[in-house]
Design a protein around this motif. Structure first.
Motif, PDB file in Angstrom:
ATOM      1  N   PRO A  92      24.490  32.810 -24.711  1.00  0.00           N
ATOM      2  CA  PRO A  92      25.245  31.943 -25.629  1.00  0.00           C
ATOM      3  C   PRO A  92      24.599  30.575 -25.824  1.00  0.00           C
ATOM      4  CG  PRO A  92      26.728  33.035 -24.099  1.00  0.00           C
ATOM      5  CD  PRO A  92      25.348  33.299 -23.611  1.00  0.00           C
ATOM      6  N   LEU A  93      24.084  29.992 -24.734  1.00  0.00           N
ATOM      7  CA  LEU A  93      23.466  28.674 -24.848  1.00  0.00           C
ATOM      8  C   LEU A  93      22.194  28.735 -25.686  1.00  0.00           C
ATOM      9  CD1 LEU A  93      23.472  25.711 -24.081  1.00  0.00           C
ATOM     10  CD2 LEU A  93      22.204  26.309 -22.018  1.00  0.00           C
ATOM     11  N   THR A 110      19.083  35.988 -18.815  1.00  0.00           N
ATOM     12  CA  THR A 110      20.296  36.556 -18.239  1.00  0.00           C
ATOM     13  C   THR A 110      21.413  36.511 -19.277  1.00  0.00           C
ATOM     14  OG1 THR A 110      21.103  34.445 -17.381  1.00  0.00           O
ATOM     15  CG2 THR A 110      19.588  35.705 -15.983  1.00  0.00           C
ATOM     16  N   ALA A 111      22.431  37.350 -19.076  1.00  0.00           N
ATOM     17  CA  ALA A 111      23.564  37.381 -20.008  1.00  0.00           C
ATOM     18  C   ALA A 111      24.242  36.016 -20.100  1.00  0.00           C
ATOM     19  CB  ALA A 111      24.567  38.446 -19.565  1.00  0.00           C
ATOM     20  N   ARG A 112      24.231  35.288 -19.005  1.00  0.00           N
ATOM     21  CA  ARG A 112      24.883  33.979 -19.001  1.00  0.00           C
ATOM     22  C   ARG A 112      24.123  32.961 -19.849  1.00  0.00           C
ATOM     23  NH1 ARG A 112      26.554  30.787 -13.425  1.00  0.00           N
ATOM     24  NH2 ARG A 112      27.711  29.087 -14.415  1.00  0.00           N
ATOM     25  N   GLN A 113      22.814  33.152 -20.013  1.00  0.00           N
ATOM     26  CA  GLN A 113      22.003  32.221 -20.781  1.00  0.00           C
ATOM     27  C   GLN A 113      22.060  32.469 -22.282  1.00  0.00           C
ATOM     28  OE1 GLN A 113      18.272  33.079 -18.809  1.00  0.00           O
ATOM     29  NE2 GLN A 113      18.335  31.147 -17.660  1.00  0.00           N
ATOM     30  N   GLY A 140      21.951  22.501 -19.994  1.00  0.00           N
ATOM     31  CA  GLY A 140      21.549  23.701 -19.265  1.00  0.00           C
ATOM     32  C   GLY A 140      20.244  24.357 -19.628  1.00  0.00           C
TER      33      GLY A 140
END
Length: 338
Positions: free
Chosen positions: A74-75, A69-72, A178
């Motif tokens: 950067p991490l 996902t886009a949220r994942q 995360g």
């Protein structure tokens, strides 16, 4: 559900430690041919990414495990850049200028940094043994460096080793914040992919590096075969072994058993590479102090929600004690095992 088998877990950790330890010497043999640290980091990352990508596609549930996902993003990028690009590259610089065992010992100070971050950055309770571990490790590193003789080690090598420890600590923190939601294979696939892209960009920007040594040999062994070890037996296989061991042993046990690596690595380097890798009595004693200090730090942090740390006793810590680990959520620390 898999029933824990502690004996199998111990065997898996020891096997991974041997493979990682041998990898330090193999990597140094590659570096001696003229391949530099950024090149070796790129080759290792690209090769491991290719192997793990194939595993991700072939092993259930197949390509679905690679969904991001886009949220994942950067991490995953930060996780890959720190633990799979900067850590191994600095480690390669360190062992190109220092004995393999000493380079590993400097990098092994990372758990101390994580413990200090947990105490002062996150204000998590820690057991008093942390401070004993920190003191022992600092004294041990001073012995390894022989500071009473005017600091006998290569300065750039030492800075590279400490830099590897710093970025390894960041890798641990990112992992704890995360990445647990992904399986080991997909996580390592994307992390090595990010490292490979970083290596390509570094190569494009700097324009340095001679690839002709790839056609040569080192100690009579083709460089290509040595690189094959670095990728398959020095990275992918031991990562998966440690990840599997985590199903049978707590993270604290995996981390502490994994500390056989610098011991074996020093012995393998000394036998293979000769007297330049030998450590004197002061450095051996200092290395032991570092490992004991790291073991104390490994067991110093109290799990969130657990009881406050009590006075130290001679008894093992309760189950709520968790590792300030030398094994991240996706498996082992990637830098010293690069």
């Amino acid at each position: 559900m898999i029933s824990p088998r502690p004996a199998l877990g111990v065997v898996m950790v020891l096997a991974s430690g041997i493979l990682f330890a041998v990898n330090g010497t193999v990597s140094k043999l590659v570096l001696r041919t003229g391949i530099d640290a950024p090149q070796l980091t790129l080759l290792r990352a690209a090769g491991a990414f290719t192997v793990l990508l194939a595993l991700s596609v072939l092993v259930r549930p197949g390509v679905r495990r690679l969904r991001v996902t886009a949220r994942q993003v950067p991490l995953l990028v930060g996780y890959g850049l720190t633990g799979f690009f900067l850590v191994p590259m600095l480690y390669f610089v360190a062992i190109s200028r220092l004995p393999v065992g000493i380079g590993l010992l400097f990098e092994y100070s990372a758990p101390l940094l994580v413990a200090l971050w947990a105490r002062f950055g996150q204000r998590h309770p820690v057991r008093p043994r942390l401070w004993s571990g920190l003191a022992l490790s600092l004294v041990g590193l001073a012995c390894v460096a022989e500071i009473w003789g005017g600091f006998t080690l290569d300065g750039i090598g030492v800075l590279a080793g400490l830099g590897a420890a710093f970025f390894l600590a960041i890798y641990y923190v990112l992992g704890a914040r995360g990445v647990e939601g992904r399986d080991t294979v997909s996580l390592c696939t994307w992390a090595f992919g990010a490292a490979a892209v970083a290596g390509l960009l570094t190569r494009a920007v700097t324009g340095v590096g001679d690839w002709t040594p790839l056609a040569g040999t080192s100690r009579g062994v083709p460089v290509v075969l040595l690189l094959g070890y670095v990728v398959v037996l020095g990275s992918v296989v031991p990562y998966l072994l440690v990840a599997g061991a985590m199903r049978h042993l707590p993270a604290t046990s995996v981390g502490i058993i994994g500390m056989v690596e610098p011991v074996i690595a020093s012995a393998v380097a000394w036998v293979t590479l000769g007297a330049t890798e030998a450590l004197n009595a002061a450095q051996l004693g200092g290395g032991l102090l570092v490992l004991v200090g790291v073991a104390l730090a490994e067991t110093a942090r109290v799990a969130p929600g657990g009881p406050p740390p009590a006075a130290e006793t001679d008894q093992p810590g309760p189950p709520d004690v968790v590792a300030v680990v030398t094994t991240g959520p996706a498996g082992p620390a990637p830098g010293n095992r690069a």
